[in-house]
Design a protein around this motif. Structure first.
Motif, short mmCIF file in Angstrom:
data_model
loop_
_atom_site.label_atom_id
_atom_site.label_comp_id
_atom_site.label_asym_id
_atom_site.label_seq_id
_atom_site.Cartn_x
_atom_site.Cartn_y
_atom_site.Cartn_z
N TYR A 147 -7.00 -1.84 -3.00
CA TYR A 147 -7.17 -0.38 -2.96
C TYR A 147 -8.09 0.02 -1.80
CZ TYR A 147 -7.40 4.32 -4.98
OH TYR A 147 -7.28 5.67 -5.20
N ILE A 148 -9.16 -0.72 -1.60
CA ILE A 148 -10.10 -0.39 -0.53
C ILE A 148 -9.45 -0.57 0.84
CG2 ILE A 148 -12.34 -0.95 0.46
CD1 ILE A 148 -12.35 0.41 -2.32
N HIS A 149 -8.70 -1.66 1.01
CA HIS A 149 -8.01 -1.87 2.28
C HIS A 149 -6.94 -0.81 2.51
CE1 HIS A 149 -9.92 -5.44 3.75
NE2 HIS A 149 -9.64 -6.15 2.68
N SER A 150 -6.31 -0.33 1.45
CA SER A 150 -5.30 0.72 1.61
C SER A 150 -5.94 2.01 2.13
CB SER A 150 -4.60 0.98 0.28
OG SER A 150 -3.91 -0.17 -0.17
N PHE A 182 2.56 10.29 3.00
CA PHE A 182 2.32 11.17 1.86
C PHE A 182 2.65 10.47 0.55
CE2 PHE A 182 3.91 14.24 -1.21
CZ PHE A 182 2.86 15.15 -1.28
N THR A 183 3.75 9.71 0.54
CA THR A 183 4.15 9.01 -0.68
C THR A 183 3.10 7.98 -1.10
OG1 THR A 183 6.48 9.28 -0.10
CG2 THR A 183 5.95 7.60 -1.74
N PHE A 184 2.64 7.18 -0.17
CA PHE A 184 1.69 6.11 -0.52
C PHE A 184 0.30 6.67 -0.82
CE2 PHE A 184 4.67 3.49 2.18
CZ PHE A 184 5.22 2.82 1.09
N ILE A 185 -0.12 7.70 -0.10
CA ILE A 185 -1.43 8.30 -0.40
C ILE A 185 -1.39 8.98 -1.77
CG2 ILE A 185 -3.02 10.12 0.30
CD1 ILE A 185 -2.41 9.42 3.19
N LEU A 199 -2.04 6.40 -4.39
CA LEU A 199 -3.47 6.12 -4.52
C LEU A 199 -4.17 7.21 -5.33
CD1 LEU A 199 -4.22 4.96 -0.85
CD2 LEU A 199 -3.86 3.51 -2.84
N ALA A 200 -3.77 8.46 -5.11
CA ALA A 200 -4.37 9.57 -5.86
C ALA A 200 -4.03 9.49 -7.35
CB ALA A 200 -3.90 10.90 -5.28
N VAL A 201 -2.81 9.08 -7.66
CA VAL A 201 -2.40 8.96 -9.07
C VAL A 201 -3.23 7.88 -9.76
CG1 VAL A 201 -0.51 8.27 -10.57
CG2 VAL A 201 -0.09 9.87 -8.71
#
Length: 782
Positions: free
Chosen positions: A464-467, A434-437, A440-442
């Protein structure tokens, strides 16, 4: 309260209150330390004055002490420590404790006692005043800490045992402590000390025979003394090229000895430790070592020094085989690290650095590093497991910055291996995910709400794409009933709530810049969402994003011819400008669009709603085919330009046939499902019966499913041929390079031979001319 709180006060409480409180607390800590330091300095000065008064009032040695005080005031600190006190006599008396002690009169004894008491006090206070109290303060704090711990062991032994098991670092006072205590644990006879000091320099240089002797003792006798010497030699070898200014007991000067020390230490130190401190595995898979024994307390400084040397060595190694040997040795030492949390976190960070950098070197090293991280996550507590997850993800993002045909297989291997770590603790995986996703949303929200010239680059990059692709693999694996035996439905997984935000972020990134240049990036993100949709049975509307590609001018207008090689969509995020509006790029984009549309509809080939699902896309595809395949009317003129009309089609029969074949398979599959659902006897409200529709039918037995499997085999064969061709080209280039270097070297040799021959001829000619001139002179004289 009239007026309420001021707006400025609210703003200060919201933005600056927490930071202000933290700063005040930090300032209070610093001030408290300074006050304690000042009190200690004042106490030492008072002790120094008291010692001076005591020495002045001593009537037995007044004149001698006055002369010593005068000399002491003129001494420097170095001179004072060299000969300012009489400790050698005390040491000498200790050595003769077995013999009869010399008789001393009462007055002489008092003088001796006063000397023993006075001199260390003066020495300590003088050095204290010269060095501003830094060393003395640390020593006193250390002694006080030891006394507190000893008192705790007596008053509350249960809490002391708890600290031993969970935070042994609190009870370890000196990392650089003398390792001589290990000799007391060894059963073999202690070696005799050398009487001659002239050979100390020769003894510090490690020789091959010495290392082999240590190795034999470790193998046959499990000698702790030999292990200590090996660890000290290994520490010197690990810091061989470092300029840390520290001195080490041994010196390594031979490459053969260096290699022998490394191999001996990494292979046999874990064996000796396991013999003396065996690790026990509990019923829940945890491995622990008894921390209450005397052996553990004695071996702790040695062990911590050894781990620090290994971490330093691991950060400087480049050879794959040596890195794997070092990682395997660390794996054997993990049970002894469980009590040292700080050292464990340093180990995780170092191994992750090797893990992320090995994507550019060797896949075997990557697998070995992953197995070590997995071992740490399995036997560690939740805090260590969280550190492993966070550091591993950061290493993945760091290592995926460079993506090409050489690094892509290693990156995919790393992503697939990291996925397994998130299955060890699903609840912890949810919090970290949840923290890492959310991060990415921010980034995506900032790029959309605050657009600048380069804001899109934060999103449109390989990291970003690999994440996003990595998190789709995590959720596809741990939210799929097919891969998790304990899941009956995808919603049973604690990670299932992360599917919706991930899909929203991926769709937003997919449409951020809808230009034909970024069609390869759109295809990458579409494949990630297709994987998630197929494994978790989650419907994701991907058809509109793919139909937008067909509606673009890139596929609806005639292309221009080009001799460029085909674009590799697997390693491309952005299409070069030279490929735009070319035939080769149009064919590639059309093929990718057909495959992805087929994969999307193939996910729902057995769904009872498939005929209704494909109606709007089928209508749009038929309209596009009619427009793209239109031919110009004979003799028709364009009303705007007045020139002969050329029609609106793309004049690409290959692309149009691909899309037409897809439409046929979709219609055939819709008819197949309609025939099957004519016999159903349940309504749409019966969810269990709806989900069980065509459950006994394999996807490959449906018309669209068989078509998708054929496309997959074709794509795999194409990728295999391209990979074989790429490797053949690399071998050919490497051979040509070697031949060119050999020819260049041969040319240099030939040139050198020619120069040598020319130089010899010229010298002979010059000598001949000189002889002829001399002959002429002689003949003229005659």
């Amino acid at each position: 309260m009239a007026g309420g709180t001021k707006k400025s006060t609210k703003k200060f409480q919201k933005n600056h209150l927490k930071d202000t409180i933290d700063k005040r607390k930090e300032f209070a800590k610093v001030k408290q330390r300074q006050q304690i330091k000042a009190k200690k300095q004042a106490r030492h000065v008072a002790d120094f004055k008291k010692a001076e008064d005591f020495s002045t009032n001593d009537n037995a040695s007044t004149q001698k002490d006055e002369g010593a005080a005068k000399d002491l005031s003129k001494m420097s600190v170095d001179e004072f420590f060299q000969g300012g006190f009489e400790l050698p006599e005390k040491a000498k008396s200790k050595k003769k404790k077995d013999n009869a002690a010399p008789q001393i009169t009462g007055k002489r004894k008092r003088n001796a006692e006063s000397t023993i008491i006075e001199t260390p006090s003066q020495t300590r206070n003088s050095s204290k005043l010269e060095e501003d109290g830094s060393d003395e303060s640390g020593e006193e704090d250390l002694e006080m800490h030891k006394a507190d711990i000893d008192a705790l062991a007596e008053k509350d032994p249960e809490f002391y045992k708890y600290l031993k098991e969970n935070d042994a670092e609190l009870l370890d006072f000196d990392e650089d402590a003398d390792l001589a205590g290990i000799d007391d644990l060894s059963e073999e006879e202690a070696p005799k000390k050398k009487a001659k000091k002239g050979k100390q320099e020769d003894e510090s240089v490690v020789k091959m025979a010495t290392v082999q002797k240590w190795r034999k003792a470790m193998i046959e006798q499990y000698s702790l003394r030999a292990m200590r010497e090996v660890v000290l030699a290994f520490r010197a070898a690990a810091h061989l090229n470092s300029e840390d200014g520290k001195g080490y007991k041994y010196t390594v000067s031979s490459p053969e000895v260096y290699h022998e020390i490394l191999v001996t230490t990494l292979e046999h130190v874990p064996t000796v430790l396991n013999h003396h401190l065996p690790a026990k595995e509990t019923h829940n898979g945890q491995i622990k070592v008894s921390t209450d024994s005397k052996k553990f307390r004695t071996l702790t400084p040695l062990f911590k020094s050894h781990i620090a040397s290994i971490l330093h060595l691991l950060s400087s190694l480049s050879d794959a085989s040596t890195i794997k040997l070092t990682l395997n040795a660390i794996t054997s030492l993990i049970p002894y690290l469980s009590s040292f949390k700080k050292m464990l976190k340093s180990l995780i960070k170092t191994v992750v650095d090797v893990y992320s950098s090995s994507m550019l070197t060797d896949e075997a090293t990557l697998i070995t590093a992953f197995l070590l991280l997995q071992r740490l996550a399995v036997i560690g507590d939740p805090s260590i497991r969280e550190a492993v997850l966070k550091q591993t993800y950061q290493g993945l993002v760091k290592g995926s910055r460079i993506t090409n045909v050489h690094t892509l297989p290693s990156i995919n291997l790393m992503k697939n291996s990291c996925v397994e770590l998130w299955g060890l603790d699903a609840n912890l995986g949810y919090t970290t995910g949840f923290t890492f996703i959310r991060q990415l949303a921010v980034h995506l929200r900032t790029s959309i709400t605050r657009p600048t010239k380069d804001s899109y680059k934060v999103i449109y990059n390989w990291q970003y794409i690999h994440s996003l692709d990595f998190w789709s693999r995590v959720l596809s694996t741990h939210c799929s009933p097919a891969s998790s035996l304990h899941l009956k439905t995808p919603t049973d997984s604690p990670l299932h709530p992360l599917i919706y935000p991930l899909v929203q972020i991926t769709l937003g990134a997919l449409r951020l810049i809808p230009t034909p240049s970024y069609f390869p990036l759109r295809f990458h993100l579409t494949r990630s969402l297709l994987r998630l949709s197929r494994t978790t049975a989650t419907y994701i509307p991907l058809a509109p994003a793919l139909l937008e590609v067909l509606q673009s001018p890139e596929l609806s207008k005639p292309p221009r011819p080009s001799t460029l090689p085909p674009l590799d969509f697997s390693t491309s995020l952005r299409c070069p400008k030279s490929y735009l509006r070319t035939r080769i790029y149009q064919d590639g984009v059309g093929q990718q669009t057909q495959e992805l549309l087929a994969e999307f509809f193939g996910c729902w080939a057995k769904s009872i709603a498939f005929p209704d699902l494909v109606i709007p896309p089928t209508v749009m595809l038929k309209r596009w085919l009619k427009s793209a395949s239109s031919t110009p009317q004979r003799g028709g003129m364009d009303a705007h330009t007045g020139k002969k009309s050329e029609g609106r089609g793309n004049k690409n029969a290959k692309l149009n046939n691909l899309i037409g074949l897809l439409v046929q398979k979709m219609n055939a599959n819709a008819e197949f499902v309609e025939r099957a659902r004519r016999n159903v006897r349940f309504g749409p409200g019966d969810r269990e019966q709806v989900d069980g529709f065509l459950r006994d039918v394999e996807v490959g037995d449906t018309p669209l499913g068989a078509f998708v499997e054929g496309l997959r085999r074709t794509r795999e064969e194409r990728e295999r041929v391209l990979e074989a061709g790429r490797r053949a080209d690399e071998r050919k280039k490497a051979g040509e390079k070697r031949e060119g270097e050999a020819a260049e070297m041969e040319g240099l040799r030939s040139g050198l031979r020619g120069e040598m021959e020319v130089d010899g001829t010229e010298e002979e000619g010059e000598d001949g001319e000189e002889m002829e001139e001399e002959g002429d002179v002689v003949s003229e004289d005659d």
